[in-house]
Design a protein around this motif. Structure first.
Motif, PDB file in Angstrom:
ATOM      1  N   PRO A 124      -6.571  -7.152   1.258  1.00 33.74           N
ATOM      2  CA  PRO A 124      -6.473  -8.486   0.629  1.00 33.74           C
ATOM      3  C   PRO A 124      -6.454  -8.465  -0.882  1.00 33.74           C
ATOM      4  N   TYR A 125      -6.869  -7.349  -1.499  1.00 35.93           N
ATOM      5  CA  TYR A 125      -6.865  -7.278  -2.958  1.00 35.93           C
ATOM      6  C   TYR A 125      -5.627  -6.573  -3.522  1.00 35.93           C
ATOM      7  N   ILE A 126      -4.701  -6.200  -2.641  1.00 39.92           N
ATOM      8  CA  ILE A 126      -3.383  -5.754  -3.091  1.00 39.92           C
ATOM      9  C   ILE A 126      -2.475  -6.969  -2.978  1.00 39.92           C
ATOM     10  N   TYR A 127      -2.222  -7.622  -4.081  1.00 36.01           N
ATOM     11  CA  TYR A 127      -1.499  -8.890  -4.052  1.00 36.01           C
ATOM     12  C   TYR A 127       0.007  -8.670  -3.912  1.00 36.01           C
ATOM     13  N   MET A 128       0.721  -9.751  -3.692  1.00 38.72           N
ATOM     14  CA  MET A 128       2.175  -9.650  -3.514  1.00 38.72           C
ATOM     15  C   MET A 128       2.816  -8.968  -4.715  1.00 38.72           C
ATOM     16  N   HIS A 129       2.413  -9.371  -5.894  1.00 40.88           N
ATOM     17  CA  HIS A 129       2.891  -8.765  -7.134  1.00 40.88           C
ATOM     18  C   HIS A 129       1.676  -8.409  -7.985  1.00 40.88           C
ATOM     19  N   GLY A 130       1.825  -7.410  -8.825  1.00 36.24           N
ATOM     20  CA  GLY A 130       0.731  -7.113  -9.735  1.00 36.24           C
ATOM     21  C   GLY A 130       0.682  -5.666 -10.179  1.00 36.24           C
ATOM     22  N   PRO A 131      -0.067  -5.391 -11.251  1.00 35.26           N
ATOM     23  CA  PRO A 131      -0.099  -4.055 -11.844  1.00 35.26           C
ATOM     24  C   PRO A 131      -0.789  -3.008 -10.984  1.00 35.26           C
ATOM     25  N   GLU A 132      -1.477  -3.424  -9.911  1.00 33.54           N
ATOM     26  CA  GLU A 132      -2.066  -2.427  -9.015  1.00 33.54           C
ATOM     27  C   GLU A 132      -0.990  -1.536  -8.386  1.00 33.54           C
ATOM     28  N   HIS A 133       0.237  -2.041  -8.284  1.00 37.41           N
ATOM     29  CA  HIS A 133       1.347  -1.242  -7.746  1.00 37.41           C
ATOM     30  C   HIS A 133       1.695  -0.076  -8.665  1.00 37.41           C
ATOM     31  N   HIS A 134       1.397  -0.208  -9.943  1.00 42.96           N
ATOM     32  CA  HIS A 134       1.706   0.855 -10.902  1.00 42.96           C
ATOM     33  C   HIS A 134       0.819   2.079 -10.689  1.00 42.96           C
ATOM     34  N   VAL A 135      -0.310   1.894 -10.055  1.00 41.25           N
ATOM     35  CA  VAL A 135      -1.176   2.998  -9.651  1.00 41.25           C
ATOM     36  C   VAL A 135      -0.836   3.434  -8.227  1.00 41.25           C
ATOM     37  N   MET A 136      -0.589   2.471  -7.366  1.00 40.59           N
ATOM     38  CA  MET A 136      -0.422   2.760  -5.939  1.00 40.59           C
ATOM     39  C   MET A 136       0.764   3.680  -5.650  1.00 40.59           C
ATOM     40  N   VAL A 137       1.901   3.465  -6.294  1.00 39.12           N
ATOM     41  CA  VAL A 137       3.083   4.293  -6.036  1.00 39.12           C
ATOM     42  C   VAL A 137       2.771   5.766  -6.274  1.00 39.12           C
ATOM     43  N   GLY A 138       2.259   6.081  -7.446  1.00 41.03           N
ATOM     44  CA  GLY A 138       1.933   7.471  -7.750  1.00 41.03           C
ATOM     45  C   GLY A 138       0.811   8.016  -6.899  1.00 41.03           C
ATOM     46  N   ALA A 139      -0.158   7.159  -6.546  1.00 42.98           N
ATOM     47  CA  ALA A 139      -1.307   7.609  -5.757  1.00 42.98           C
ATOM     48  C   ALA A 139      -0.896   8.014  -4.341  1.00 42.98           C
TER      49      ALA A 139
END
Length: 244
Positions: free
Chosen positions: A80-95
């Motif tokens: 629920p804390y991974i939103y539709m859009h947002g800067p968390e994706h900038h970490v998630m892709v590489g992770a």
């Protein structure tokens, strides 16, 4: 459960401004220069927006045995804390790429689990520095940059290295080119899927580590994205109502 709307406070759409304005984050009350707020003026800074999501990403990746980064990413996206859009994706892709790379033998001869965990922390640090909205405001999507950060970490690139510098920039370029071909407006899910897919092919070609990919990438988030390209997106899943 995530709201359909973009604003974390009221759910209303985000408005972008040509010039940055001084705004106060409704969560931490810090003052920032920003190009965006919701229609009602609510502003949430990148750190507050991404904090809980990045925690979920780190916890999920640290213990995962998944060899398919897209499977892992789609699992994380359900948090629920991974939103539709947002800067968390900038970490998630590489992770997720680091995780699958490790599980496919990428760290076997260079430190194993401890090296992987150090790399994951470095991915968090670097990815967290890349701002939200850069895809449109800077012309360089954070999902693509995240693949370049991943490549930089695993090849130990710095501004002074040779081949690793080359590979890191090639990786970002390849991912960014694939995103640009799909066109806008931005979708953090579509961009992340595309960037990871390109990285898997690139790593196999350049580093000889073969991560897994699904036969088909199917997105389940279109109902949360008001700007969804729908049938023009390669990952769009046609709903039952559209088949009738």
């Amino acid at each position: 459960m995530r709201n359909e709307g973009a604003c974390l406070v009221c759910g209303k759409p985000i408005v972008y401004y040509e010039k940055a304005e001084k705004m106060e984050c409704v969560m931490c009350h810090g003052e920032f220069e920003s190009h965006a707020s919701c229609e009602d003026g609510h502003y949430v800074c990148d750190d507050c927006h991404a904090k809980r999501g990045i925690q979920a990403i780190m916890e999920g990746c640290r213990t995962s045995g998944e060899k398919n980064p897209l499977v892992l990413m789609q699992l994380l996206m359900e948090d629920p804390y991974i939103y539709m859009h947002g800067p968390e994706h900038h970490v998630m892709v590489g992770a997720v790429l680091l995780t699958a790379y490790k599980n496919c033998g990428g760290f076997e001869n260079c430190g194993g689990q401890s090296a992987f965990e150090e790399a994951l922390e470095e991915m968090k640090a670097r990815g967290s520095e890349y701002p939200g909205g850069a895809c449109g405001l800077w012309g360089c999507c954070g999902a693509a940059v995240s693949t370049g950060i991943f490549m930089s970490i695993v090849t130990k690139a710095t501004p002074l290295t040779g081949n690793s510098w080359k590979l890191s920039n090639q990786m970002t370029s390849r991912a960014l080119g694939a995103l640009a071909e799909l066109g806008g407006p931005r979708c953090c899910k579509r961009d992340s899927f595309t960037a990871v897919k390109e990285a898997v092919h690139f790593v196999k070609e350049k580093l000889g580590v073969e991560m897994e990919l699904p036969e088909k990438i199917a997105c389940d988030f279109s109902n949360e994205n008001r700007q969804c390209l729908k049938k023009h997106c390669p990952y769009y899943t046609i709903t039952q109502s559209e088949n009738q």
